[in-house]
Design an enzyme around this catalytic site. Structure first.
Site, PDB file in Angstrom:
ATOM      1  N   GLN A 230      -8.662  -6.128  11.917  1.00  0.00           N
ATOM      2  CA  GLN A 230      -8.223  -4.877  11.205  1.00  0.00           C
ATOM      3  C   GLN A 230      -9.026  -3.700  11.337  1.00  0.00           C
ATOM      4  OE1 GLN A 230      -8.293  -6.781   7.074  1.00  0.00           O
ATOM      5  NE2 GLN A 230      -6.173  -7.457   7.537  1.00  0.00           N
TER       6      GLN A 230
ATOM      7  N   GLU B 175       0.942  -1.185  -0.042  1.00  0.00           N
ATOM      8  CA  GLU B 175       0.040   0.025   0.004  1.00  0.00           C
ATOM      9  C   GLU B 175       0.935   1.319   0.028  1.00  0.00           C
ATOM     10  OE1 GLU B 175      -0.681  -2.599   2.122  1.00  0.00           O
ATOM     11  OE2 GLU B 175      -2.521  -3.280   1.882  1.00  0.00           O
TER      12      GLU B 175
ATOM     13  N   MET C 256      24.594   8.310   1.935  1.00  0.00           N
ATOM     14  CA  MET C 256      24.662   9.600   2.633  1.00  0.00           C
ATOM     15  C   MET C 256      24.904   9.379   4.152  1.00  0.00           C
ATOM     16  SD  MET C 256      24.553  12.936   2.134  1.00  0.00           S
ATOM     17  CE  MET C 256      23.244  13.523   0.970  1.00  0.00           C
TER      18      MET C 256
END
Lengths: 625, 184
Positions: free
Chosen positions: A169, A106, A534
């Site tokens: 859920q 998602e 980085m």
């Protein structure tokens, strides 16, 4: 004891052991047994398992969702199905104009909607079910919030009667998204959906854009409704100011006319307002050089004589020097982020500041300003244009010569190579520059976060608005591949590249399957230094070489691509770069290029945290050559 | 062409000014969750609220919040601007500079046996407060007034022993005919 139904109903209120047992048999362990609320809970629980619609049916909430999205001019959504959102998937076949792209996670649906929105200027839509799916959207919603990207995130939730009962859920997702959206809604009634969707799209795209979130209970998706889509929205608490105040415009014009060393700071607001042409006209008339932020890349063609370049922590030294020397900053649709200003007390010490932003809260938030102008950057620039004096370039001769000299010096520095050139290793800036050239500086380039992001911003060479896409504010690793997916779907006529480090790629590389299944032609360039580059750079420079977790293992990316049947190319030396790029460009569909770059290349210059724009580090341990 | 190398004054950093007490009035939609949005914003933006009172108004569709907080003028202006960004916030006004009535209500349960009751009642009288409940050894005092007036009353009765106290936080109204109006 046996009782008929009617006897039970007529039983006296006084309690006996026998009656209590009968009640128990009838209502089980339901709290508040017998009440209407308790019955609603039980019915909702039962309906969670029996929900297939009859073949002949009336219009339901799920239909309203599809209609509303299409009415807003959006014909694609990125989503992932799950329990309580299934009623929506149940009607998709009845709305064939709406394309649904099945992602593999998602988070990627959210980033894809974001990439779609940034590439097209339209509103992106993502979709997920309740619970873990909804929380997976959170990173993407936050990314869109920090960068003012208009997306509508839709989630399902458990039936209204089960809200607050910790049903399967169930999670308080509107509570979670409240601080990272412009607004959010929990819809429990199908009749409310038309109004909510109209408001949601309006809020997402109007004023300073941003994400909104609509959480819909399963019964609202399934409920029958005749509610019509409203033609207008009524939001008394949401009326963005578009036109700059006349007095402030005159004050700004006076400062602009008087300035000797002005610099424009262009941000994403210029792109949002579709004001690149207005910016160019303004800069040309007043002859003001234009610096831009990370998200302002594309606001001006970098080859324009007044395009001065990328500013900030890893921006060009000449740009930061010009800002530090300026006597006037004209800030357009940018928000003086700490990556731009560094230490505010030493930022542009000689400059007065004109700040144009559509969000009044941005003005005076990070930096105090002399002339605040609240409004749409395009409208403000068009209003300002007739008020400023026209200048010829020669009038700024000495200033422009000085800027040009600083630029020559800055661009001839060899920080970018960091020794890679000398060692014959593949240098990331070279790879990025070659991609820019090979694509004619017209492709949509999407970067991830970290060194790859800075190299792309500095070296790819951008000419047009919306050709640069990156997660600036939230700095979301893993953004590039899914966002490029959305950008490619939204602007299929533009070649799309995701330029990503090996760290960020491994965060969302599951989306390779989506690219294949939906034939989305994203070219992925992995800048693989086998490091979290980085992190390694900061540990080298800021943390005294105390490396930890900066090295990471990756797979054989060519084999990985092969497993998905994606054409893959590899370049480990400068000579192999152009051929690999050409191979990926020739592919019909997604392609991947694995660039094995120098493992310890730094991004220079670099403004250390807590320092100012005048404190740039330009070399390290002889790496500046 | 470069500016002279003379030391430029340090740029002023917003929020670094002198903090003082501000009173904000926010007119908001009367809907579930609006208080949560306001409170969440205050927390997320690192604004420190001293008190927040919310209640009905002359219009059934809107509620009114009175927020008192400390900060420099720029920081408080930033609070107001951020509040404005909430869709459910219709109007925000800083009334700190206005002539205004600013009152709160307090309920104070004070120890008051037969020996001390008279003294407590005298203080209640003096402060134009009133007694709303009497028990054998305690009184409940109801007082309205400014924060300072309530503070003074509390200081005086503290000696008798406060068993329990609750204060509403200030609500405010600007004096005169002018009103905090909402364009709707």
């Amino acid at each position: 004891m046996r009782m008929t139904k009617s006897e039970r109903a007529a039983a006296p209120a006084e309690r006996t052991v026998g009656q209590s047992a009968a009640r128990h048999a009838r209502d089980g362990h339901l709290p508040g047994a017998g009440s209407a609320a308790a019955r609603a809970v039980e019915e909702a629980r039962a309906r969670m398992f029996q929900s297939a619609r009859p073949r002949r049916r009336t219009r339901i909430g799920a239909d309203v969702v599809c209609e509303a999205i299409l009415r807003q001019g959006v014909d694609v959504i990125f989503g992932y199905p799950g329990g309580v959102i299934l009623p929506l998937y149940d009607v998709f076949a009845d709305h064939p104009q709406l394309r649904h792209i099945l992602v593999r996670h998602e988070q990627a649906a959210g980033h894809a909607a974001d990439g779609y929105a940034r590439a097209t200027g339209k509103v992106g839509v993502c979709l997920a079910t309740s619970g873990p799916a909804a929380t997976n959207l959170v990173t993407a919603i936050g990314t869109a919030m920090l960068d003012s990207v208009p997306i509508v995130a839709i989630t399902g939730n458990v039936p209204a009667a089960l809200l607050g009962k910790d049903a399967f859920q169930e999670i308080d997702i509107t509570g979670i998204t409240l601080p990272i959206t412009k607004h959010n809604w929990l819809v429990r009634d199908a009749d409310e959906l038309p109004r909510v969707f109209a408001e949601a799209f309006h809020i997402a795209r109007t004023g300073r854009p941003g994400p909104v979130h609509i959480d819909i209970t399963k019964d609202a998706l399934q409920g029958e409704t005749r509610a019509e889509h409203p033609a207008t929205v009524s939001l008394p608490g949401f009326r963005p100011n578009l036109d700059g105040h006349a007095r402030q415009l005159r004050a700004a014009a006076a400062l602009i006319d008087a300035a000797q060393r002005p610099v424009v700071l262009a941000g994403r607001g210029v792109l949002v307002a579709d004001a690149a042409a207005d910016l160019r006209a303004f800069a040309e008339k007043a002859q003001i050089p234009v610096a831009h932020t990370l998200l302002g890349i594309g606001a001006i063609d970098e080859t324009h004589p007044l395009g001065y370049g990328y500013m900030g922590m890893h921006g060009w030294k000449h740009v930061n020097r010009a800002i530090q020397e300026a006597d006037l900053l004209v800030a357009l649709g940018m928000r003086f982020d700490d990556r731009v200003t560094g230490k505010v007390s030493t930022f542009a010490p000689h400059a007065r500041i004109i700040h144009v932003d559509i969000d009044p809260a941005e003005i005076g938030k990070n930096v105090s300003v002399d002339v605040p102008i609240v409004g749409d950057v395009g409208r403000v620039l068009r209003a300002l244009l007739p008020l400023v004096r026209e200048r010829k370039p020669e009038e700024r001769g000495a200033y422009f010569e000085h800027l040009a000299a600083m630029r020559r010096e800055s661009e001839s520095s060899s920080w970018h190579g960091s020794g890679a050139w000398r060692d014959g290793l593949l240098s990331a800036d070279f790879v990025v520059a070659r991609i820019g050239e090979a694509t004619g500086h017209d492709a949509t380039l999407v970067s991830d976060v970290g060194q790859n992001q800075m190299w792309m911003a500095r070296y790819a060479g951008f000419r047009r608005p919306h050709s640069h896409i990156s997660s600036g504010g939230l700095g979301t690793m893993g953004y590039a591949v899914p966002a490029a997916m959305g950008a490619a779907v939204g602007r299929p006529e533009k070649e799309t590249w995701a330029i990503v480090g090996d760290g960020g790629f491994q965060m969302t590389m599951q989306e390779l399957a989506t690219l294949v299944q939906d034939r989305i032609p994203v070219r992925i360039a992995i800048l693989d230094n086998k490091r979290l580059g980085m992190i390694r750079q900061w540990q080298e420079i800021v943390y005294a070489g105390n490396y930890h977790s900066a090295s990471l293992l990756g797979p054989d990316y060519v084999k990985l691509a092969a497993a998905y049947a994606i054409p893959a190319f590899k370049a480990s030396t400068p000579e192999q770069v152009d051929e690999a790029i050409a191979g990926a460009r020739a592919a019909d569909g997604p392609a991947l290029v694995w660039f094995e770059i120098a493992q310890e290349q730094n991004v220079f210059p670099m403004m250390p945290a807590g320092k100012g724009l005048s404190d740039l580090i330009e070399s390290w341990e002889g790496a500046n050559e | 062409m470069s500016p002279s190398d003379g030391a430029a004054p340090a740029r002023w950093v917003p929020g670094s000014g002198e903090a003082r007490r501000h009173v904000l009035v926010a007119v908001v939609n009367n809907r579930p969750g609006v208080l949560n949005r306001v409170a969440s914003l205050m927390r997320a933006r690192n604004f420190n609220i001293e008190s927040l009172a919310v209640g009905h108004t002359e219009r059934p569709d809107v509620s009114r919040m009175t927020i008192t907080l400390w900060g420099d003028d720029v920081a408080v202006e930033q609070v107001a601007k951020q509040l404005y960004k909430l869709i459910d916030v219709l109007k925000v006004q800083d009334v700190s500079a206005e002539r205004r009535i600013e009152h709160e209500l307090a309920l104070i349960k004070v120890n008051a046996g037969s020996r001390t009751r008279k003294e407590v009642l005298a203080i209640v009288e003096m402060y134009r407060a009133r007694v709303v409940d009497v028990a054998a050894d305690a009184l409940v005092i109801e007082a309205t007034g400014t924060e300072e007036e309530i503070d003074a009353l509390v200081a005086l009765v503290r000696g008798f022993g406060i068993k329990e106290m609750v204060r509403t936080g200030s609500i405010v109204m600007v004096r005169g005919a002018q009103a905090v109006e909402v364009n709707a």
